[in-house]
Design a protein around this motif. Structure first.
Motif, short mmCIF file in Angstrom:
data_model
loop_
_atom_site.label_atom_id
_atom_site.label_comp_id
_atom_site.label_asym_id
_atom_site.label_seq_id
_atom_site.Cartn_x
_atom_site.Cartn_y
_atom_site.Cartn_z
N LEU A 91 27.56 -11.95 -9.30
CA LEU A 91 26.64 -11.72 -8.18
C LEU A 91 25.68 -12.90 -7.99
O LEU A 91 25.29 -13.21 -6.87
CB LEU A 91 25.84 -10.43 -8.40
CG LEU A 91 26.63 -9.13 -8.26
CD1 LEU A 91 25.75 -7.94 -8.61
CD2 LEU A 91 27.20 -8.99 -6.86
N ARG A 116 26.39 -15.92 -8.20
CA ARG A 116 27.09 -16.99 -7.47
C ARG A 116 27.02 -16.77 -5.97
O ARG A 116 27.33 -17.66 -5.19
CB ARG A 116 28.56 -17.08 -7.91
CG ARG A 116 28.77 -17.37 -9.38
CD ARG A 116 28.00 -18.56 -9.91
NE ARG A 116 28.37 -19.79 -9.26
CZ ARG A 116 27.64 -20.90 -9.29
NH1 ARG A 116 26.52 -20.93 -9.95
NH2 ARG A 116 28.04 -21.97 -8.67
N PHE A 117 26.64 -15.58 -5.54
CA PHE A 117 26.53 -15.28 -4.11
C PHE A 117 25.12 -15.51 -3.59
O PHE A 117 24.74 -14.95 -2.57
CB PHE A 117 26.97 -13.84 -3.83
CG PHE A 117 28.43 -13.61 -4.02
CD1 PHE A 117 29.35 -14.10 -3.11
CD2 PHE A 117 28.89 -12.93 -5.13
CE1 PHE A 117 30.70 -13.91 -3.29
CE2 PHE A 117 30.25 -12.72 -5.32
CZ PHE A 117 31.16 -13.21 -4.40
N SER A 118 24.35 -16.31 -4.27
CA SER A 118 22.98 -16.59 -3.83
C SER A 118 23.00 -17.65 -2.73
O SER A 118 23.94 -18.44 -2.62
CB SER A 118 22.12 -17.05 -5.00
OG SER A 118 22.59 -18.28 -5.49
N PHE A 119 21.95 -17.62 -1.93
CA PHE A 119 21.82 -18.65 -0.90
C PHE A 119 20.36 -19.01 -0.75
O PHE A 119 19.48 -18.27 -1.15
CB PHE A 119 22.43 -18.20 0.43
CG PHE A 119 21.80 -16.97 1.02
CD1 PHE A 119 20.75 -17.08 1.91
CD2 PHE A 119 22.25 -15.71 0.67
CE1 PHE A 119 20.16 -15.95 2.44
CE2 PHE A 119 21.67 -14.57 1.20
CZ PHE A 119 20.62 -14.69 2.09
N SER A 163 19.46 -13.54 -3.88
CA SER A 163 20.68 -13.25 -4.64
C SER A 163 20.79 -11.75 -4.91
O SER A 163 19.78 -11.09 -5.16
CB SER A 163 20.64 -14.00 -5.97
OG SER A 163 21.67 -13.56 -6.82
#
Length: 172
Positions: free
Chosen positions: A29, A31-34, A42
């Protein structure tokens, strides 16, 4: 009535497997940060909340710290700052204190998420970024606004997730 929990379950093989699954979930999860390096959004907080809910403050804090170090070794070797590990551990510890062995309520969820956002995200992470060379005066307000906006969102998502988990917990 005890408001906060300071206990953790025994570390059995079953609990270690569940903890490892939540740690893997947190890495994925995360890795899905922006966003920018100093203003990230995130969904990794789901795994942190579940670690606190299931494993209490101490095991969750240890798992979050270990997970932070594993993430650094896997995805950004050489770029390690221990302050972020402390922030991750404190966030997991706070969630464990508020949720482990406790009934999930909207108020409890709001307080837990609010404390994590204030202590870990706004205060400590801004301090760590300042120590690393980013002037705090330039990032404190955007970070505060982002966390104030995220408070109701994370509270609602956390409450919904924990209520769903609360219903299936006896079956685990």
């Amino acid at each position: 009535m005890q408001v906060l929990s300071f206990s953790s379950p025994k570390l059995s093989t079953r609990n270690m497997v569940y903890m490892a699954m939540l740690m893997a979930m947190q890495i994925v999860l995360g890795r899905f940060s922006f966003g920018t390096p100093w203003l990230k959004i995130s969904p990794a907080f789901f795994a942190t909340i579940l670690m606190g809910y299931y494993f209490g403050p101490w095991l969750a804090a240890g798992a979050a710290a270990l997970n932070d170090q594993l993430s650094i070794m896997i995805f950004s070797p050489g770029a390690n700052f221990p302050g972020f590990t402390i922030s991750a551990a404190i966030a997991a510890m706070l969630y464990g204190m508020f949720f482990h062995g406790k009934k999930v309520t909207v108020l409890r969820t709001l307080l837990a998420v609010g404390m994590v956002l204030l202590i870990s995200n706004i205060i400590l992470t801004t301090l760590w970024l300042n120590i690393m060379g980013t002037p705090w005066q330039g990032i404190i307000w955007p970070r505060t606004i982002k966390n104030v906006v995220m408070l109701p969102i994370q509270t609602a998502l956390s409450y919904g997730t924990l209520k769903a988990i609360e219903r299936i917990r006896p079956h685990l």
